[in-house]
Design a protein around this motif. Structure first.
Motif, mmCIF file in Angstrom:
data_model
loop_
_atom_site.group_PDB
_atom_site.id
_atom_site.type_symbol
_atom_site.label_atom_id
_atom_site.label_comp_id
_atom_site.label_asym_id
_atom_site.label_seq_id
_atom_site.Cartn_x
_atom_site.Cartn_y
_atom_site.Cartn_z
ATOM 1 N N ARG A 124 -3.709 -9.072 1.982
ATOM 2 C CA ARG A 124 -2.849 -10.240 2.188
ATOM 3 C C ARG A 124 -1.390 -9.856 2.420
ATOM 4 N N ALA A 125 -0.992 -8.706 1.861
ATOM 5 C CA ALA A 125 0.423 -8.312 1.938
ATOM 6 C C ALA A 125 0.766 -7.537 3.204
ATOM 7 N N VAL A 126 -0.244 -6.986 3.876
ATOM 8 C CA VAL A 126 -0.012 -6.065 4.994
ATOM 9 C C VAL A 126 -0.167 -6.791 6.328
ATOM 10 N N PRO A 127 0.681 -6.507 7.325
ATOM 11 C CA PRO A 127 0.492 -7.074 8.661
ATOM 12 C C PRO A 127 -0.864 -6.667 9.234
ATOM 13 N N PRO A 128 -1.505 -7.540 10.022
ATOM 14 C CA PRO A 128 -2.836 -7.237 10.553
ATOM 15 C C PRO A 128 -2.937 -5.889 11.260
ATOM 16 N N ALA A 129 -1.884 -5.470 11.961
ATOM 17 C CA ALA A 129 -1.938 -4.221 12.720
ATOM 18 C C ALA A 129 -2.082 -2.993 11.822
ATOM 19 N N ARG A 130 -1.672 -3.106 10.548
ATOM 20 C CA ARG A 130 -1.744 -1.952 9.641
ATOM 21 C C ARG A 130 -2.688 -2.210 8.467
ATOM 22 N N ARG A 131 -3.429 -3.310 8.499
ATOM 23 C CA ARG A 131 -4.234 -3.707 7.345
ATOM 24 C C ARG A 131 -5.284 -2.657 6.995
ATOM 25 N N GLY A 132 -6.046 -2.211 7.982
ATOM 26 C CA GLY A 132 -7.097 -1.235 7.700
ATOM 27 C C GLY A 132 -6.545 0.062 7.138
ATOM 28 N N GLU A 133 -5.451 0.532 7.733
ATOM 29 C CA GLU A 133 -4.849 1.790 7.285
ATOM 30 C C GLU A 133 -4.360 1.696 5.837
ATOM 31 N N MET A 134 -3.688 0.582 5.480
ATOM 32 C CA MET A 134 -3.156 0.437 4.129
ATOM 33 C C MET A 134 -4.259 0.219 3.100
ATOM 34 N N ILE A 135 -5.302 -0.517 3.472
ATOM 35 C CA ILE A 135 -6.445 -0.681 2.569
ATOM 36 C C ILE A 135 -7.123 0.666 2.348
ATOM 37 N N GLY A 136 -7.233 1.464 3.423
ATOM 38 C CA GLY A 136 -7.804 2.803 3.281
ATOM 39 C C GLY A 136 -6.961 3.690 2.384
ATOM 40 N N LEU A 137 -5.646 3.575 2.505
ATOM 41 C CA LEU A 137 -4.745 4.380 1.671
ATOM 42 C C LEU A 137 -4.882 3.990 0.201
ATOM 43 N N ALA A 138 -4.972 2.683 -0.072
ATOM 44 C CA ALA A 138 -5.121 2.229 -1.452
ATOM 45 C C ALA A 138 -6.477 2.641 -2.027
ATOM 46 N N SER A 139 -7.537 2.541 -1.224
ATOM 47 C CA SER A 139 -8.861 2.906 -1.733
ATOM 48 C C SER A 139 -8.982 4.405 -1.973
ATOM 49 N N ALA A 140 -8.166 5.204 -1.275
ATOM 50 C CA ALA A 140 -8.154 6.639 -1.550
ATOM 51 C C ALA A 140 -7.695 6.928 -2.973
ATOM 52 N N GLY A 141 -7.013 5.958 -3.591
ATOM 53 C CA GLY A 141 -6.627 6.117 -4.984
ATOM 54 C C GLY A 141 -7.807 6.345 -5.894
ATOM 55 N N GLY A 142 -8.936 5.731 -5.577
ATOM 56 C CA GLY A 142 -10.140 5.982 -6.365
ATOM 57 C C GLY A 142 -10.572 7.433 -6.329
ATOM 58 N N SER A 143 -10.308 8.085 -5.215
ATOM 59 C CA SER A 143 -10.649 9.498 -5.087
ATOM 60 C C SER A 143 -9.712 10.372 -5.906
ATOM 61 N N LEU A 144 -8.426 9.988 -5.956
ATOM 62 C CA LEU A 144 -7.499 10.735 -6.795
ATOM 63 C C LEU A 144 -7.954 10.696 -8.250
ATOM 64 N N GLY A 145 -8.405 9.508 -8.694
ATOM 65 C CA GLY A 145 -8.887 9.384 -10.057
ATOM 66 C C GLY A 145 -10.112 10.230 -10.307
ATOM 67 N N GLN A 146 -11.025 10.252 -9.341
ATOM 68 C CA GLN A 146 -12.226 11.060 -9.492
ATOM 69 C C GLN A 146 -11.878 12.538 -9.545
ATOM 70 N N ALA A 147 -10.963 12.951 -8.671
ATOM 71 C CA ALA A 147 -10.585 14.362 -8.642
ATOM 72 C C ALA A 147 -9.914 14.789 -9.937
ATOM 73 N N ALA A 148 -9.185 13.873 -10.581
ATOM 74 C CA ALA A 148 -8.473 14.225 -11.813
ATOM 75 C C ALA A 148 -9.308 13.994 -13.061
#
Length: 397
Positions: A124-148
């Motif tokens: 909801r916060a991201v412009p449509p042109a960057r929505r997929g990229e920003m959602i992907g960046l946020a979901s990568a946070g789950g991987s940081l948690g797994q790695a740590a």
């Protein structure tokens, strides 16, 4: 006043990192809890299966509440449930405590502070042109948690034991409460002429969405994601140990998955800006299935296990930004949390069956040999389902 875009993305990534990182450690407790407290592997396996099912059933509800009232409060409440669910077996180590804590409470907790509400807020916060990229960046946070968190949990289990480690992880999860202040603490800004449906309208919204042939296919394909990943998260460390490889390799494989998914999630999200998301999802399921077949039907080795983990890791959470982008294109973002939850329920039914069937098979047959062909068949079906999805006639902003 709404937080800055990067504050929202960072808060979502941190919450997902802690919530998903914690649940990725469940498989590490399978054998240690049996040795330390006499808890049968089938009990924890069943608890994780219940966790997956409860998570799926709760996700549309928590998503609908977040769509209407804001993600922040939902995430804070979920963090308290998540911490209570992990801490309960540490205080009362028994089969009922594990089934209630790991099975029920953490399932509801992760639905609130995991991917659903957090990524909908980012969308909801991201412009449509960057929505997929920003959602992907946020979901990568789950991987940081797994790695740590996976190596941290493995180290703690070896040092202070499995029960004390559960207590330490429970306290760590409380960090999500202050983090949640950085994301949609109040009601989200509504799209003109398109208010969020909310909890009361959820049943009608779900029926309307599932009546759409292509959304139904997307939802059915998501089953395979949960089925494959829940089995691997829960049972890969045990499978590695049963193959005679070092027990520490299981934790290293999960950590490798997390590390490789950091660039993978971002790239999958970016791809959704330029390609029909369902086509990319079909390719992900196909790649996973080939990797699973190569690993399952050859003799496992140390190096081969890490290569398998790296390949799986690159596309591990890549389905999440792509699925979110596909839903947003088809229906817009006002009900993104609720509709993602409806789709995610299929994912978690698959996770329930993958975790539970693996636990039963281990208890009865002593190995996972019969399960790998099923993993391959499910992956092939998911690829086909996504490849025959038609793009929406009019892409929603």
């Amino acid at each position: 006043m709404r937080p800055a875009l990067w504050t929202i993305v960072a808060a979502a990534a941190a919450s997902i990192s802690l919530a998903l990182g914690m649940r990725q450690t469940f498989g590490l407790f399978l054998l240690p809890l049996s040795a330390e407290a006499g808890i049968s592997p089938a009990v924890l396996g069943t608890a994780v299966a219940i966790h997956n099912l409860v998570w799926g059933l709760s996700q549309p509800i928590s998503g609908a509440i977040a769509d209407r009232h804001g993600a922040g409060r939902v995430m804070a409440g979920g963090a308290l449930l998540l911490a209570a669910g992990v801490g309960l077996p540490a205080l009362w180590t028994s089969a009922p405590a594990i089934l209630i804590g790991i099975g029920l409470l953490t399932g509801i907790g992760v639905s609130c502070c995991g991917t659903g509400a957090a990524l909908a807020a980012v969308g909801r916060a991201v412009p449509p042109a960057r929505r997929g990229e920003m959602i992907g960046l946020a979901s990568a946070g789950g991987s940081l948690g797994q790695a740590a968190m996976v190596p941290l949990a493995q180290s703690l289990i070896g040092g202070v034991g499995a029960i004390a480690t559960l207590g330490i992880l429970a306290l760590t999860l409380l960090v999500i409460v202050p983090i949640s202040r950085g994301i949609e603490w109040g009601a989200p800004e509504q799209v003109p002429g398109r208010a969020a449906t909310g909890l009361a309208g959820l049943p009608a919204l779900a029926r309307q969405a599932l009546a759409d042939r292509d959304f139904a296919l997307l939802t059915a394909g998501f089953f395979a994601c949960g089925f494959q990943l829940a089995f691997l998260t829960m049972h890969l460390p045990s499978h590695i140990a049963l193959c005679g490889l070092p027990t520490g390799l299981g934790a290293m494989a999960l950590m490798t998955i997390g590390l490789f998914n950091i660039p993978g999630s971002w790239l999958c999200g970016k791809v959704s800006n330029h390609l029909q998301p369902e086509l990319a999802l079909g390719a992900i399921y196909a790649l996973r299935t080939v990797a699973i077949a190569c690993y399952a039907f050859t003799t496992p080795t140390y190096a081969g296990t890490l290569v398998f983990a790296a390949v799986m890791g690159f596309v591990w959470l890549g389905t999440i930004p792509l699925t979110s982008a596909a839903i947003a294109r088809r229906f817009g973002v006002a009900d993104l949390g609720a509709l993602y939850g409806v789709c995610f329920l299929s994912h978690q039914v698959g996770g329930f069956l993958g975790a539970a069937a693996g636990a039963v098979l281990l208890e009865t047959a002593g190995s996972y040999e019969a399960f790998w062909p099923v993993m391959v068949a499910v992956g092939i079906a998911a690829s086909v389902m996504n490849w025959i999805v038609r793009p929406p006639r009019v892409a929603m902003a």
